[in-house]
Design an enzyme around this catalytic site. Structure first.
Site, short mmCIF file in Angstrom:
data_model
loop_
_atom_site.label_atom_id
_atom_site.label_comp_id
_atom_site.label_asym_id
_atom_site.label_seq_id
_atom_site.Cartn_x
_atom_site.Cartn_y
_atom_site.Cartn_z
N GLY A 170 0.81 -1.21 0.00
CA GLY A 170 0.00 0.00 0.00
C GLY A 170 0.84 1.26 0.00
O GLY A 170 1.98 1.30 -0.46
N GLY A 171 0.26 2.30 0.58
CA GLY A 171 0.94 3.59 0.63
C GLY A 171 2.26 3.52 1.36
O GLY A 171 3.13 4.38 1.18
N GLY A 176 22.13 15.30 -29.56
CA GLY A 176 21.70 15.76 -28.24
C GLY A 176 22.27 14.90 -27.12
O GLY A 176 22.52 15.38 -26.01
N ALA A 177 22.48 13.62 -27.43
CA ALA A 177 22.98 12.72 -26.39
C ALA A 177 24.43 13.07 -26.02
O ALA A 177 24.84 12.90 -24.87
CB ALA A 177 22.88 11.27 -26.85
C1 HXC Z 1 -3.09 -5.34 11.34
C2 HXC Z 1 -2.07 -7.08 10.31
C3 HXC Z 1 -1.91 -6.31 9.12
C4 HXC Z 1 -2.40 -4.98 9.14
C5 HXC Z 1 -1.07 -8.25 8.79
N1 HXC Z 1 -1.54 -8.26 10.03
N2 HXC Z 1 -1.30 -7.08 8.20
N3 HXC Z 1 -2.66 -6.59 11.40
N4 HXC Z 1 -2.97 -4.54 10.26
N5 HXC Z 1 -2.26 -4.19 8.09
C6 HXC Z 1 -1.48 -9.36 10.98
C7 HXC Z 1 -2.39 -10.53 10.59
O1 HXC Z 1 -3.68 -10.33 11.08
C8 HXC Z 1 -1.69 -11.69 11.30
O2 HXC Z 1 -2.01 -11.65 12.65
C9 HXC Z 1 -0.23 -11.33 11.19
O3 HXC Z 1 -0.20 -9.91 10.96
C10 HXC Z 1 0.48 -12.01 10.05
O4 HXC Z 1 -0.30 -11.83 8.89
P1 HXC Z 1 -0.65 -13.03 7.90
O5 HXC Z 1 -1.71 -12.54 7.00
O6 HXC Z 1 -0.94 -14.27 8.69
O7 HXC Z 1 0.72 -13.25 7.16
P2 HXC Z 1 0.96 -13.61 5.65
O8 HXC Z 1 0.08 -14.76 5.22
O9 HXC Z 1 2.44 -13.80 5.50
O10 HXC Z 1 0.51 -12.34 4.80
C11 HXC Z 1 1.18 -11.12 4.97
C12 HXC Z 1 0.41 -10.01 4.25
C13 HXC Z 1 -1.07 -10.02 4.67
C14 HXC Z 1 0.54 -10.22 2.74
C15 HXC Z 1 1.12 -8.69 4.58
O11 HXC Z 1 -1.12 -10.03 6.09
C16 HXC Z 1 -1.80 -8.84 4.18
O12 HXC Z 1 -2.24 -8.81 3.02
N6 HXC Z 1 -2.01 -7.87 5.06
C17 HXC Z 1 -2.71 -6.64 4.71
C18 HXC Z 1 -1.91 -5.80 3.74
C19 HXC Z 1 -2.58 -4.50 3.42
O13 HXC Z 1 -3.43 -4.45 2.54
N7 HXC Z 1 -2.29 -3.51 4.26
C20 HXC Z 1 -2.88 -2.20 4.15
C21 HXC Z 1 -2.14 -1.49 3.04
S1 HXC Z 1 -2.67 0.14 2.86
P3 HXC Z 1 -2.08 -12.95 13.58
O14 HXC Z 1 -2.58 -12.44 14.87
O15 HXC Z 1 -3.01 -13.89 12.87
O16 HXC Z 1 -0.68 -13.47 13.63
C22 HXC Z 1 -1.64 0.98 3.80
C23 HXC Z 1 -1.95 2.43 3.85
C24 HXC Z 1 -0.73 3.25 4.02
O17 HXC Z 1 -0.76 0.54 4.40
C25 HXC Z 1 -1.07 4.60 3.61
C26 HXC Z 1 0.10 5.52 3.55
C27 HXC Z 1 -0.25 6.79 2.90
#
Ligand code: HXC
Length: 505
Positions: free
Chosen positions: A161-162, A394-395
């Site tokens: 994500g971000g 130019g290069a």
């Molecule tokens: C809270 C999270 C989390 C999150 C993972 N976990 N991402 N908890 N917030 N964003 C937790 C899971 O619940 C899990 O907890 C543990 O971390 C491990 O995650 P898994 O899914 O079991 O691991 P894995 O299968 O390896 O997958 C990893 C992953 C997946 C690909 C990162 O967790 C995922 O897709 N997470 C969400 C990614 C995402 O979309 N994030 C938001 C992006 S937007 P437990 O308790 O079960 O161990 C963003 C905005 C930023 O970040 C903006 C900036 C401007």
């Protein structure tokens, strides 16, 4: 237990709270292990060990998903933070974001490099806008520090994500193959929105960011390899924009005989410009940046008599070394990085021109090519240009000609500096004669090409006009480079030099 023992026990429990087995099972080492490996032995000092939002004061503290602190790398201070994937997926809570923010601010105040080791699921979903808001501050800090202190990120797990924009605002991104994954929208959302089936690695793995889009700068085989490479890169960089890189005191260079055989006289023959670089710089000092992306231009750090230099070189082995959109962005960003950090530039020119065609024009070759002109013109670090062979159109100008501020501009005897190559030029300026030649077309063409080569395409034309400082023999180049660099470096004063940020290009 007395209170001091209890304190120590609490600290140890906290510091060993990450689930190492879970991390190791994924082929990764833990955040603690990464920091211990990155820093010189026993020098890392953790900050805010107890900080964790939402912990009631009477309960034992729990570790948050990031470790931040400072220590020494190669004997010099640096700051770092490492996301701990074993704690809620290393997700960015508002509390652990504040640790990163404090670490960024401390690094900037100290004038020391900062390294972020990324392994996180992005914004902690439960923290909502609080996590998002902190990302804003992290980005702002990245920009405040841009061009002031070296900022390095390693993608050692997910960076989703971000969150991926913080690395993108920094100077260098290292990428661990297999475990590193970086994308703005993950596969599930991609599937939902545009119906595309794609895996995480296909969407944002090492091949994507190293080869296809140039987001990342250095590939690593695993965590240890990545951290070794970061330690190595830091040896080329100064602590900040007000200091110079520290020269190596021990170095070796190659025997120069043989360098004259690398560049073929036949302009159509290709060669690997890295062989030329290898002859000119200290033995084993070449550290390539973005080696897989836009390989038609080579960008690397190296050393000459122990001094760091940045090399930009056209690569005739890839699309004849033409400059295109990607090569322009790559070269311009590297030039600006060197200029931010007081690293002299050596430019090796063998370029037939900007790559022609609608694809490049539609992609904005004018806009992107201009970045190279801008970067070189703006750069106030020592600039040495060497024309190896072709330098057309130019290069030629874009590759740091005298008028873009090269302090010294040399040419090898094989150099050809002109608006364009002989045959193309002759066909334009002698169109009528060639048409009238009838059956003698080939003969007339050859004569005209020979005349053009003799009068236009030799480096002495530029030398006589003062655009080329000297025509030098390949075997003498290293010696002249050593002497010239030594002098130009002695004139450098980073305290008064103009500064600028290092915007991603
Ligand atoms: C809270 C999270 C989390 C999150 C993972 N976990 N991402 N908890 N917030 N964003 C937790 C899971 O619940 C899990 O907890 C543990 O971390 C491990 O995650 P898994 O899914 O079991 O691991 P894995 O299968 O390896 O997958 C990893 C992953 C997946 C690909 C990162 O967790 C995922 O897709 N997470 C969400 C990614 C995402 O979309 N994030 C938001 C992006 S937007 P437990 O308790 O079960 O161990 C963003 C905005 C930023 O970040 C903006 C900036 C401007």
């Amino acid at each position: 237990m007395d209170s001091l023992q209890e304190l120590e026990h609490q600290r140890r429990t906290l510091q060993n709270s990450s689930n190492a087995d879970r991390q190791h099972a994924k082929g990764k080492i833990t955040a603690d292990e990464r920091l211990a490996y990155l820093f010189d032995k026993d020098t890392f000092i953790e900050l805010n060990v107890y900080q964790n939002r939402g912990q009631s004061i009477d309960k034992p503290p729990k570790r948050d998903g990031v470790i931040a602190g400072f220590g020494k790398i190669n004997g010099r201070y640096a700051y770092a933070y490492a996301q701990d994937f074993t704690i809620q997926g290393g997700s960015l809570s508002s509390s652990n974001a504040r640790k990163i923010i404090k670490c960024q601010q401390a690094a900037l105040k100290a004038g020391a490099p900062i390294i972020g080791l990324m392994d996180s699921g992005g914004a902690k979903i439960q923290d909502g806008i609080q996590a998002l808001a902190q990302y804003g501050t992290i980005f702002q800090n990245n920009v405040n520090a841009s061009g002031v202190i070296p900022q390095i990120t390693a993608i050692m797990g997910p960076c989703a994500g971000g969150a991926s924009y913080s690395p993108a605002l920094q100077d260098f991104i290292f990428f661990v193959e297999g475990t590193g994954e970086m994308f703005v929208t993950g596969p599930d959302v991609v599937k939902e929105v545009i119906g595309e089936d794609i895996t995480m690695q296909e969407l944002g793995g090492a091949d994507v960011h190293m080869r296809k889009n140039g987001v990342a700068h250095v590939r690593a085989a695993n965590d240890q390899d990545c951290l070794d490479k970061i330690r190595n890169l830091l040896t080329y960089l100064p602590q900040n924009n007000k200091s110079l890189p520290i020269p190596r005191t021990k170095y070796k260079s190659r025997w120069q005989r043989g360098i004259e055989n690398i560049v073929p006289e036949n302009k159509r023959k290709i060669y690997d410009v890295k062989q030329v670089i290898d002859y000119l710089v200290d033995t084993d000092s070449l550290f390539e940046i973005e080696p897989e992306f836009a390989a038609n231009v080579v960008t690397c750090f190296a050393r000459v008599n122990g001094h760091t230099i940045g090399v930009v070189a056209n690569q005739p082995a890839v699309i004849s070394g033409c400059m295109d959109v990607n090569a322009s962005c790559k070269a311009a960003r590297f030039v600006r990085t060197c200029d931010c950090f007081n690293i002299p530039l050596l430019t090796l020119v063998d370029v037939p021109g900007f790559f022609p065609g609608s694809d490049q024009e539609y992609s904005g070759i004018i806009r992107h090519g201009a970045k190279v002109l801008y970067a070189y013109s703006e750069a106030t670090v020592p600039k040495i240009t060497l024309v190896l062979r072709k330098a057309y159109g130019g290069a030629y100008i874009a590759m740091c000609c005298k008028q873009l501020g090269a302090d010294v501009c040399w040419a090898w005897p094989t150099a050809e500096i002109a608006v364009m190559g002989a045959e193309g030029a002759v066909k334009i300026i002698n169109r009528k004669d060639l048409k009238a030649a009838g059956d003698d077309y080939k003969k007339v063409l050859d004569e005209k090409v020979k005349a053009y080569q003799d009068t236009q395409l030799n480096p002495f034309v530029g030398a006589k006009l003062g655009y080329i400082d000297d025509v030098i023999a390949p075997q003498d180049t290293r010696r002249l480079l050593e002497q010239t660099l030594e002098a130009l470096i002695s004139f450098q004063d980073p305290k008064t030099k103009p500064t600028h940020g290092n915007i991603p290009l």
